[in-house]
Design a protein around this motif. Sequence first.
Motif, PDB file in Angstrom:
ATOM      1  N   UNK A   1       0.779  -1.161   0.159  1.00  0.00           N
ATOM      2  CA  UNK A   1      -0.105   0.049   0.064  1.00  0.00           C
ATOM      3  C   UNK A   1       0.758   1.208  -0.102  1.00  0.00           C
ATOM      4  N   UNK A   2       0.987   2.058  -1.166  1.00  0.00           N
ATOM      5  CA  UNK A   2       1.940   3.047  -0.973  1.00  0.00           C
ATOM      6  C   UNK A   2       1.187   4.438  -0.396  1.00  0.00           C
ATOM      7  N   UNK A   3       2.513   5.205  -0.268  1.00  0.00           N
ATOM      8  CA  UNK A   3       1.956   6.627   0.120  1.00  0.00           C
ATOM      9  C   UNK A   3       1.513   7.394  -0.962  1.00  0.00           C
ATOM     10  N   UNK A   4       0.725   8.491  -0.792  1.00  0.00           N
ATOM     11  CA  UNK A   4       0.493   9.160  -1.913  1.00  0.00           C
ATOM     12  C   UNK A   4       1.571   9.904  -2.431  1.00  0.00           C
ATOM     13  N   UNK A   5       2.783  10.138  -1.642  1.00  0.00           N
ATOM     14  CA  UNK A   5       3.599  11.176  -1.917  1.00  0.00           C
ATOM     15  C   UNK A   5       4.649  10.174  -2.913  1.00  0.00           C
TER      16      UNK A   5
END
Length: 222
Positions: free
Chosen positions: A78-82
């Motif tokens: 699950x990635x960060x938005x950044x």
Amino acid sequence: MNKILKIGHRGAKGYVAENTLASFEKALDLKVDGIELDVHLSSDGKVMVIHDETIDKTTSKKGYVNDFTSSELNKLNIPTLEKVFDLIDKKCFVNIEIKDNKATKFVVELIQKYITEKNWNKNLFQISSFEWTILKDISKVKPKLQLGILTEYSVEEALLFAKKIKAHSINPYFKLLNVGNVKLIHENGFKIFPWTVNSSEDITFVKSLNVDGIISDFPDKI
Ligand code: G3P
Ligand code: CA
């Protein structure tokens, strides 16, 4: 007829696991004009890209996104938005759907950072939400950010609200659209980005209405 923007839903959900870096890469490979994604907040205040409020459906673990740190969530793909912004790197616009109001302040701060420090044009961002109070709050932010009113039930109510907060677009469930309400939305100066349009038949129908962009799991079919 205007060019209809191709917007990849949760990246390219029809081809790769939704809201993952691989899905966003696939959408870029398919030469999308925009990418739609969903966000929640981690326990350490990072904006995470995931649709549900829990991690149950898309990972091997269970629990609320809010209860995990960003580093734990990263390990579950699950990635960060950044990280997603850095991957997209101005190649297309990003439609950030806020699913949880806790994330709002952090989303706005991150966008402002990319505008002021990383030289992104503010038109590369759109924020959308089904929770209209979130959009109302963001409408007061300077510089003004592009807002998309999500609606599953009423284009008419969305239009009234769009006028109130000076939104950019109305993003309706595509089956709500017809020739008359599309005309009305355009006469009032708003764009129309319907979702989630996947079959060839539905894509043909929505295109015939002359919408401005289409959100699809299969953006290459648009
Ligand atoms: O942004 C349009 C669409 O993504 C809204 O529905 O449930 O796929 O987030 P959902
Ligand atoms: Ca969404």
